[in-house]
Design a protein around this motif. Structure first.
Motif, short mmCIF file in Angstrom:
data_model
loop_
_atom_site.label_atom_id
_atom_site.label_comp_id
_atom_site.label_asym_id
_atom_site.label_seq_id
_atom_site.Cartn_x
_atom_site.Cartn_y
_atom_site.Cartn_z
N ALA A 20 30.32 54.31 42.15
CA ALA A 20 31.35 55.17 42.74
C ALA A 20 31.34 55.06 44.26
CB ALA A 20 31.12 56.62 42.32
N ASN A 21 32.51 55.08 44.85
CA ASN A 21 32.70 55.07 46.31
C ASN A 21 32.08 53.84 46.97
OD1 ASN A 21 34.06 57.63 46.34
ND2 ASN A 21 32.07 58.53 45.96
N SER A 22 32.21 52.69 46.33
CA SER A 22 31.67 51.46 46.90
C SER A 22 32.76 50.38 46.91
CB SER A 22 30.46 50.99 46.11
OG SER A 22 30.83 50.59 44.81
N PHE A 23 32.44 49.23 47.50
CA PHE A 23 33.40 48.14 47.55
C PHE A 23 32.66 46.82 47.53
CE2 PHE A 23 32.18 48.74 51.91
CZ PHE A 23 32.14 47.47 52.44
N ARG A 24 33.41 45.75 47.35
CA ARG A 24 32.84 44.40 47.40
C ARG A 24 33.89 43.47 47.98
NH1 ARG A 24 29.46 41.30 42.75
NH2 ARG A 24 29.10 39.42 43.94
N VAL A 25 33.50 42.62 48.92
CA VAL A 25 34.38 41.62 49.51
C VAL A 25 34.18 40.32 48.74
CG1 VAL A 25 34.92 40.26 51.56
CG2 VAL A 25 34.32 42.68 51.79
N LEU A 26 35.29 39.73 48.26
CA LEU A 26 35.24 38.45 47.56
C LEU A 26 35.96 37.41 48.41
CD1 LEU A 26 36.21 39.65 43.98
CD2 LEU A 26 33.93 39.30 44.91
N ASP A 27 35.30 36.32 48.70
CA ASP A 27 35.87 35.22 49.47
C ASP A 27 36.09 34.06 48.50
OD1 ASP A 27 36.54 33.16 51.15
OD2 ASP A 27 34.86 33.45 52.51
N PHE A 28 37.33 33.65 48.31
CA PHE A 28 37.64 32.57 47.37
C PHE A 28 37.42 31.20 47.97
CE2 PHE A 28 39.94 36.23 45.74
CZ PHE A 28 39.52 36.21 44.42
N GLY A 29 37.01 31.13 49.24
CA GLY A 29 36.64 29.87 49.85
C GLY A 29 37.78 28.99 50.29
N THR A 30 39.00 29.41 50.04
CA THR A 30 40.17 28.64 50.44
C THR A 30 41.35 29.60 50.54
OG1 THR A 30 41.50 26.68 49.92
CG2 THR A 30 40.84 28.04 48.07
N ASN A 31 42.40 29.18 51.22
CA ASN A 31 43.60 29.98 51.36
C ASN A 31 44.51 29.68 50.17
OD1 ASN A 31 45.76 31.47 52.18
ND2 ASN A 31 46.02 30.45 54.14
N LEU A 32 44.66 30.64 49.28
CA LEU A 32 45.46 30.46 48.07
C LEU A 32 46.74 31.28 48.16
CD1 LEU A 32 42.55 30.92 45.52
CD2 LEU A 32 43.58 28.76 46.21
N THR A 33 47.84 30.75 47.65
CA THR A 33 49.06 31.53 47.57
C THR A 33 49.14 32.15 46.19
OG1 THR A 33 50.33 29.64 46.80
CG2 THR A 33 50.27 30.01 49.16
N GLY A 34 49.94 33.16 46.06
CA GLY A 34 50.10 33.81 44.76
C GLY A 34 49.79 35.29 44.87
N PHE A 35 49.54 35.88 43.74
CA PHE A 35 49.30 37.31 43.65
C PHE A 35 47.93 37.53 43.03
CE2 PHE A 35 51.53 41.08 44.52
CZ PHE A 35 51.12 42.05 43.63
N PRO A 36 47.14 38.48 43.55
CA PRO A 36 45.80 38.67 42.99
C PRO A 36 45.85 39.18 41.56
CG PRO A 36 46.26 40.31 44.70
CD PRO A 36 47.42 39.38 44.66
N GLY A 37 44.90 38.74 40.77
CA GLY A 37 44.75 39.21 39.40
C GLY A 37 43.31 39.62 39.17
N ALA A 38 43.09 40.52 38.23
CA ALA A 38 41.73 40.99 37.95
C ALA A 38 41.69 41.60 36.56
CB ALA A 38 41.32 42.03 38.99
N THR A 39 40.49 41.73 36.06
CA THR A 39 40.24 42.44 34.81
C THR A 39 39.28 43.58 35.12
OG1 THR A 39 40.50 40.40 33.54
CG2 THR A 39 39.39 42.22 32.44
N PHE A 40 39.64 44.78 34.68
CA PHE A 40 38.83 45.97 34.93
C PHE A 40 38.43 46.60 33.60
CE2 PHE A 40 42.11 46.14 38.36
CZ PHE A 40 41.28 45.85 39.43
N THR A 41 37.26 47.19 33.56
CA THR A 41 36.85 48.07 32.46
C THR A 41 36.41 49.37 33.11
OG1 THR A 41 36.15 46.22 31.09
CG2 THR A 41 35.33 48.39 30.49
N ALA A 42 37.10 50.45 32.76
CA ALA A 42 36.80 51.76 33.33
C ALA A 42 36.14 52.63 32.27
CB ALA A 42 38.08 52.41 33.84
N GLY A 43 34.99 53.21 32.61
CA GLY A 43 34.31 54.11 31.68
C GLY A 43 34.78 55.54 31.80
#
Length: 79
Positions: free
Chosen positions: A15-38
């Motif tokens: 809770a109340n935390s974050f994470r920075v993800l660097d994809f290592g390159t400049n990509l075009t498009g829209f971000p996608g993700a999969t979440f599981t919420a308890g």
């Protein structure tokens, strides 16, 4: 910055935390993700093409690059 994710690896965020993800390159498009919420949770995806220091300046160039999700318990795939 955290270590790179390789393949379908996942991670948990306390809770109340974050994470920075660097994809290592400049990509075009829209971000996608999969979440599981308890439990009910609010998730923010902040994104930009470049890192400022080791952080995402989500309001660089007068744009606000934020996507917010109010999630009930369950699994979600978003794009």
């Amino acid at each position: 910055m955290n270590q790179a994710l390789d393949g379908p690896a996942g991670f948990e965020l306390p809770a109340n935390s974050f994470r920075v993800l660097d994809f290592g390159t400049n990509l075009t498009g829209f971000p996608g993700a999969t979440f599981t919420a308890g439990a009910q949770v609010k998730v923010y995806l902040l994104f930009d093409e470049i890192l400022t220091g080791d952080d995402v300046d989500f309001k660089r160039l007068s744009a606000v690059n934020v996507i917010a999700f109010d999630l009930e318990p369950g699994s979600y795939r978003v794009e």
